[in-house]
Design a protein around this motif. Structure first.
Motif, mmCIF file in Angstrom:
data_model
loop_
_atom_site.group_PDB
_atom_site.id
_atom_site.type_symbol
_atom_site.label_atom_id
_atom_site.label_comp_id
_atom_site.label_asym_id
_atom_site.label_seq_id
_atom_site.Cartn_x
_atom_site.Cartn_y
_atom_site.Cartn_z
ATOM 1 N N TYR A 1 0.809 -1.227 0.000
ATOM 2 C CA TYR A 1 0.000 0.000 0.000
ATOM 3 C C TYR A 1 0.838 1.271 0.000
ATOM 4 C CZ TYR A 1 1.285 -1.178 4.772
ATOM 5 O OH TYR A 1 2.000 -1.563 5.868
ATOM 6 N N GLY B 1 11.780 5.678 6.173
ATOM 7 C CA GLY B 1 11.757 4.303 5.700
ATOM 8 C C GLY B 1 12.510 3.415 6.670
ATOM 9 N N GLU B 2 12.386 2.137 6.432
ATOM 10 C CA GLU B 2 12.945 1.191 7.382
ATOM 11 C C GLU B 2 14.262 0.635 6.851
ATOM 12 O OE1 GLU B 2 9.900 -1.262 9.084
ATOM 13 O OE2 GLU B 2 11.189 -3.002 8.887
ATOM 14 N N GLY C 1 10.491 1.841 12.045
ATOM 15 C CA GLY C 1 10.232 0.453 11.697
ATOM 16 C C GLY C 1 10.817 -0.586 12.626
ATOM 17 N N LEU D 1 5.209 2.300 16.089
ATOM 18 C CA LEU D 1 5.322 1.202 15.132
ATOM 19 C C LEU D 1 3.925 0.635 14.931
ATOM 20 C CD1 LEU D 1 7.435 -0.677 13.599
ATOM 21 C CD2 LEU D 1 7.109 -2.244 15.510
ATOM 22 N N ARG E 1 6.603 -7.990 14.027
ATOM 23 C CA ARG E 1 6.160 -6.637 14.408
ATOM 24 C C ARG E 1 5.650 -6.619 15.849
ATOM 25 N NH1 ARG E 1 6.583 -2.782 10.521
ATOM 26 N NH2 ARG E 1 5.266 -0.975 10.863
ATOM 27 N N MET F 1 -4.384 0.937 9.876
ATOM 28 C CA MET F 1 -5.124 1.668 8.851
ATOM 29 C C MET F 1 -6.549 1.122 8.815
ATOM 30 S SD MET F 1 -2.381 1.943 5.746
ATOM 31 C CE MET F 1 -1.771 0.285 5.992
ATOM 32 N N TYR G 1 -6.666 4.283 5.108
ATOM 33 C CA TYR G 1 -5.837 3.937 3.953
ATOM 34 C C TYR G 1 -6.281 4.799 2.779
ATOM 35 C CZ TYR G 1 -4.849 1.450 -0.379
ATOM 36 O OH TYR G 1 -4.485 1.158 -1.664
#
Ligand code: SAH
Length: 367
Positions: free
Chosen positions: A74, A114-115, A144, A164, A187, A206, A237
């Motif tokens: 996504y 970004g991760e 992340g 996170l 996660r 989301m 989203y």
């Protein structure tokens, strides 16, 4: 007049935190009409005012880079999207933007990006944190999945909170939104590592995702309670054209996405009472007054963008991202006026810790 079933659920939620079962949460997340919606949101807003007053905590958001090792179906900055111009701010640039946050009166800044998992990246963030220390900002990271060791190093260097998002608490839906190499279990493990490291832990999801049900969203709200998190950041989203999920979208219009986001904020406030809840920027992408409406549905945190304008376009997670042309000072002024219009005031000069985190610290000291 006797209370309807919906009103009874709202009353029950108001009585004490975590007082609803999954079916009741599902009902709360499926209001039948505008009156039910309003009933849930007004009750959630009363709780927000009870715990946080008519004040909104402000955190400056610094989008530190869009290079990402992940390939979420996504997300506009996913690794496989070759049409993004990639950037990474350097330490001096990040510190300069953090100084601007401090000068604008924000007691807190969020470094999001970004991760990446590498020693170089870990050391880079460490250096940023050490250099930001003299500013006295309450720093939140949103970088992340990392090992517990990395989270511990960043905590030691001065980070205080970590965001996170679990994205969805439903493993099956998670697997439809991510490549097989991405792990829901990891996660969750990361959230637990963050807790062990002593962070104020934030997660979120989301909504308005293709194929997502009210039952799954009810599970999300339960998940926040089960993991005992301190902060929640949630938003609808919004498809990004250069991502695989865009082709599978259900085509909700902006108004529907916004309503779903607000229903979720209200249900989360009603279920958890004292957590920090952010009104995500995605709400504002859907309507100019989206974030104020988030506050009126129970949110108590707003994260105005404090990234230099030249980088904002490159950090595009979804289409229609707002505030692309405004600098940090303009963003702050605009939000202040918007908050005043609903009788709320921005909270400056205080770290804006989650009341839930503070209560847990006191319990730990007593017990
Ligand atoms: N890389 C970091 C944070 C950056 S993305 C991390 O993994 O935590 C921040 C959040 O943006 C994500 O957690 C996701 O929930 C949200 N996001 C990504 N793409 C989106 C989209 N198309 N619409 C709405 N939100 C999106």
């Amino acid at each position: 007049m006797t209370a309807t079933a919906f009103e009874s659920i709202v009353e029950k939620a108001l009585a004490k935190p975590r007082n609803l079962g999954v079916e009741e949460l599902e009902r709360l997340l499926s209001p039948a009409d505008a009156a039910e919606r309003e009933c849930a949101r007004a009750a959630a807003y009363s709780l927000k005012c009870r715990y946080c007053g008519r004040k909104v905590s402000m955190r400056g958001l610094i989008e530190i880079g869009n290079v990402c090792a992940k390939d979420c179906f996504y997300c506009g900055i996913r690794r496989s999207n070759s049409s993004v111009r990639r950037y990474s701010l350097d330490v001096a640039g990040i510190v300069r933007m953090a100084e601007k946050c401090a000068a604008l009166g924000y007691a807190s800044a969020v470094l999001q990006g970004g991760e990446m998992e590498s020693e170089a990246n870990t050391a880079f963030i460490e250096e940023c944190l050490l250099r930001m220390r003299p500013l006295g900002l309450g720093v939140t990271l949103s970088l992340g999945e990392q090992t517990e060791e990395v989270y511990a190093r960043w905590k030691k260097a001065g980070a205080r909170r970590y965001l996170l998002r679990i994205e969805t608490s439903d493993r099956e839906l998670y697997s439809r939104l991510h490549p097989a190499s991405h792990s829901w279990e990891r996660r969750v493990e990361c959230l637990r590592s963050l807790r062990r490291c002593g962070y104020q832990v934030g997660t979120g999801v989301m909504c308005a995702l293709p194929g997502q049900t009210a039952r799954q969203l009810a599970g999300d709200v339960k998940f926040f309670g089960d993991e005992d998190v301190d902060m929640i950041g949630m938003g609808p989203y919004i498809p990004h054209p250069d991502t695989p999920l865009a082709a599978k979208d259900e085509g909700f219009d902006a108004a529907t996405r916004l309503e779903k986001g607000l229903d979720l904020i209200a249900a989360t406030r009603l279920y958890l009472h004292d957590v920090n809840i952010a009104a995500a920027t995605a709400l504002q992408a859907l309507a100019p007054d989206g974030r104020e409406r988030g506050v009126l549905a129970g949110a108590n945190v707003i994260m105005p963008n404090a990234t230099d304008v030249e980088y904002r376009k490159a950090y595009t997670l979804y289409s229609g991202k707002p505030c692309m042309e405004e600098n940090a000072t303009a963003c702050r002024g605009c939000l202040e006026r918007r908050l005043e219009s609903i009788g709320e005031a921005p909270l400056y000069g205080e770290s804006g810790d989650s009341p839930h985190f503070a209560a847990r610290q006191i319990r730990a000291q007593e017990g």
